[in-house]
Design an enzyme around this catalytic site. Sequence first.
Site, PDB file in Angstrom:
ATOM      1  N   GLY A 187      45.690  67.165  82.035  1.00 25.39           N
ATOM      2  CA  GLY A 187      44.628  66.831  81.089  1.00 25.39           C
ATOM      3  C   GLY A 187      43.264  66.808  81.745  1.00 25.39           C
ATOM      4  N   THR A 188      43.257  66.760  83.070  1.00 24.13           N
ATOM      5  CA  THR A 188      41.982  66.697  83.798  1.00 24.13           C
ATOM      6  C   THR A 188      41.182  67.974  83.558  1.00 24.13           C
ATOM      7  OG1 THR A 188      43.210  65.480  85.478  1.00 24.13           O
ATOM      8  CG2 THR A 188      40.966  66.156  86.046  1.00 24.13           C
ATOM      9  N   THR A 189      39.896  67.789  83.329  1.00 24.74           N
ATOM     10  CA  THR A 189      39.022  68.937  83.041  1.00 24.74           C
ATOM     11  C   THR A 189      38.276  69.352  84.312  1.00 24.74           C
ATOM     12  OG1 THR A 189      37.334  67.359  82.371  1.00 24.74           O
ATOM     13  CG2 THR A 189      38.678  68.344  80.618  1.00 24.74           C
ATOM     14  N   PRO A 195      42.115  71.175  77.904  1.00 20.21           N
ATOM     15  CA  PRO A 195      41.014  70.225  78.055  1.00 20.21           C
ATOM     16  C   PRO A 195      41.013  69.144  76.983  1.00 20.21           C
ATOM     17  CG  PRO A 195      40.217  72.234  77.023  1.00 20.21           C
ATOM     18  CD  PRO A 195      41.658  72.467  77.361  1.00 20.21           C
ATOM     19  N   MET A 200      43.810  66.979  74.299  1.00 20.34           N
ATOM     20  CA  MET A 200      45.192  66.765  73.849  1.00 20.34           C
ATOM     21  C   MET A 200      45.245  66.129  72.460  1.00 20.34           C
ATOM     22  SD  MET A 200      46.637  67.805  76.535  1.00 20.34           S
ATOM     23  CE  MET A 200      46.462  68.003  78.294  1.00 20.34           C
ATOM     24  N   HIS A 210      29.367  61.832  76.284  1.00 15.28           N
ATOM     25  CA  HIS A 210      30.514  61.108  76.849  1.00 15.28           C
ATOM     26  C   HIS A 210      29.983  59.914  77.645  1.00 15.28           C
ATOM     27  CE1 HIS A 210      32.572  64.964  76.139  1.00 15.28           C
ATOM     28  NE2 HIS A 210      33.717  64.315  76.231  1.00 15.28           N
ATOM     29  N   LYS A 251      31.528  60.228  83.227  1.00 13.42           N
ATOM     30  CA  LYS A 251      32.099  61.589  83.175  1.00 13.42           C
ATOM     31  C   LYS A 251      31.238  62.519  84.036  1.00 13.42           C
ATOM     32  CE  LYS A 251      33.648  65.304  80.109  1.00 13.42           C
ATOM     33  NZ  LYS A 251      34.909  65.552  80.823  1.00 13.42           N
ATOM     34  N   GLY A 285      35.123  69.883  78.815  1.00 14.19           N
ATOM     35  CA  GLY A 285      36.014  71.046  78.871  1.00 14.19           C
ATOM     36  C   GLY A 285      36.308  71.567  77.473  1.00 14.19           C
ATOM     37  N   THR A 286      36.320  70.659  76.504  1.00 10.93           N
ATOM     38  CA  THR A 286      36.570  71.062  75.109  1.00 10.93           C
ATOM     39  C   THR A 286      35.423  71.943  74.619  1.00 10.93           C
ATOM     40  OG1 THR A 286      37.555  68.872  74.846  1.00 10.93           O
ATOM     41  CG2 THR A 286      37.187  70.153  72.834  1.00 10.93           C
TER      42      THR A 286
END
Length: 275
Positions: free
Chosen positions: A98-100, A122, A124, A157, A161, A166-167
């Site tokens: 899940g890490t971007t 990126p 879930m 964010h 961060k 990533g999204t």
Amino acid sequence: MVNSCAGKMGHATAEAVVRAGLTLVPYSLTGESEAVAVGNVGVSGIPVELVGPEKRQQAIEKIKSEYPDLVLVDYTLPSVLNGNAEFYCENKLPFVMGTTGGDRDKLLADVKASGNYAVIAPNMGKQIVAFQTMMELMAEQFPGCFSGYKLHVAESHQRTKVDTSGTAKAVVQSFNKMGLPYTEEEIEKVRTVDEQVGRMGVPEQWVDAGHAFHTYTLTSPDGSVVLEFKHNVCGREVYAEGTVDAAIFLHRQIKAGGEQRLFNMIDVLSAGAMR
Ligand SMILES: NC(=O)C1=CN([C@@H]2O[C@H](COP(=O)(O)OP(=O)(O)OC[C@H]3O[C@@H](n4cnc5c(N)ncnc54)[C@H](OP(=O)(O)O)[C@@H]3O)[C@@H](O)[C@H]2O)C=CC1
Ligand SMILES: O=C(O)C1=N[C@H](C(=O)O)C[C@H](O)C1
């Protein structure tokens, strides 16, 4: 097994593992400072021992023998994700990444070369993954449909961060196919409280606690047409639940022994594997 339970996403995911009735491995790979300073963290009453990089090889051999159906989850940092993925691949440990950030091309190439099983994405969150899928389908069905339009992407964010969303990067790739030239570097990162609350509309209690607000604005050449897409998330539960879905999906793929070994969340959603 969730790496790192000491972090915000790792902890939320470990809680979701317990909520789902799965076995949470009581060990978690983490950074050296955390392993030394903290020792262990409590997850829904389960003490989880933090294992630093120096001791991870020794620990993983013991864990593998105790938990043969092991699936790892990685929520760590962009700076360490490539090294972690190499470690998982060398040890034939299936994982959900899940890490971007990090070197995404290297990540995918390393997993493919190793033949290891992995879900890498990126984002879930089921509904966000559905949005991403919709944008990708739109790009495939109507390539160039926004030619001539201007794109602006803003993402907000929590201040901790370190990387660009990533999204947002993934969605920009779909917009590129729709005829909107736009680079990852152009994505506006909003990290100041005033702008987060005032302009983006982030509720104050979620500014530092964890939020992910994304706005994509598409404007016609003369400004007479504007389309705006938004996905605004407070907290981490939606990603944590999706991560558990991905881990269960991956375990099923391993048992089925199919040829495909590398997946993203669009694959998981398309398989009907998200609760
Ligand atoms: N795919 C998705 O749906 C989502 C992805 N994310 C992504 O997840 C990642 C983590 O986010 P978040 O939890 O907020 O970040 P945090 O900073 O809260 O957590 C990161 C953790 O990783 C630890 N760490 C550092 N080095 C290592 C190492 N070598 N091995 C294992 N762990 C290590 C850190 O420990 P230390 O403090 O000691 O350095 C820290 O505890 C980010 O890339 C974020 O973008 C976030 C939300 C959803
Ligand atoms: O760091 C976060 O918080 C998030 N990271 C992911 C990203 O970079 O896209 C997903 C979501 O935006 C939350």
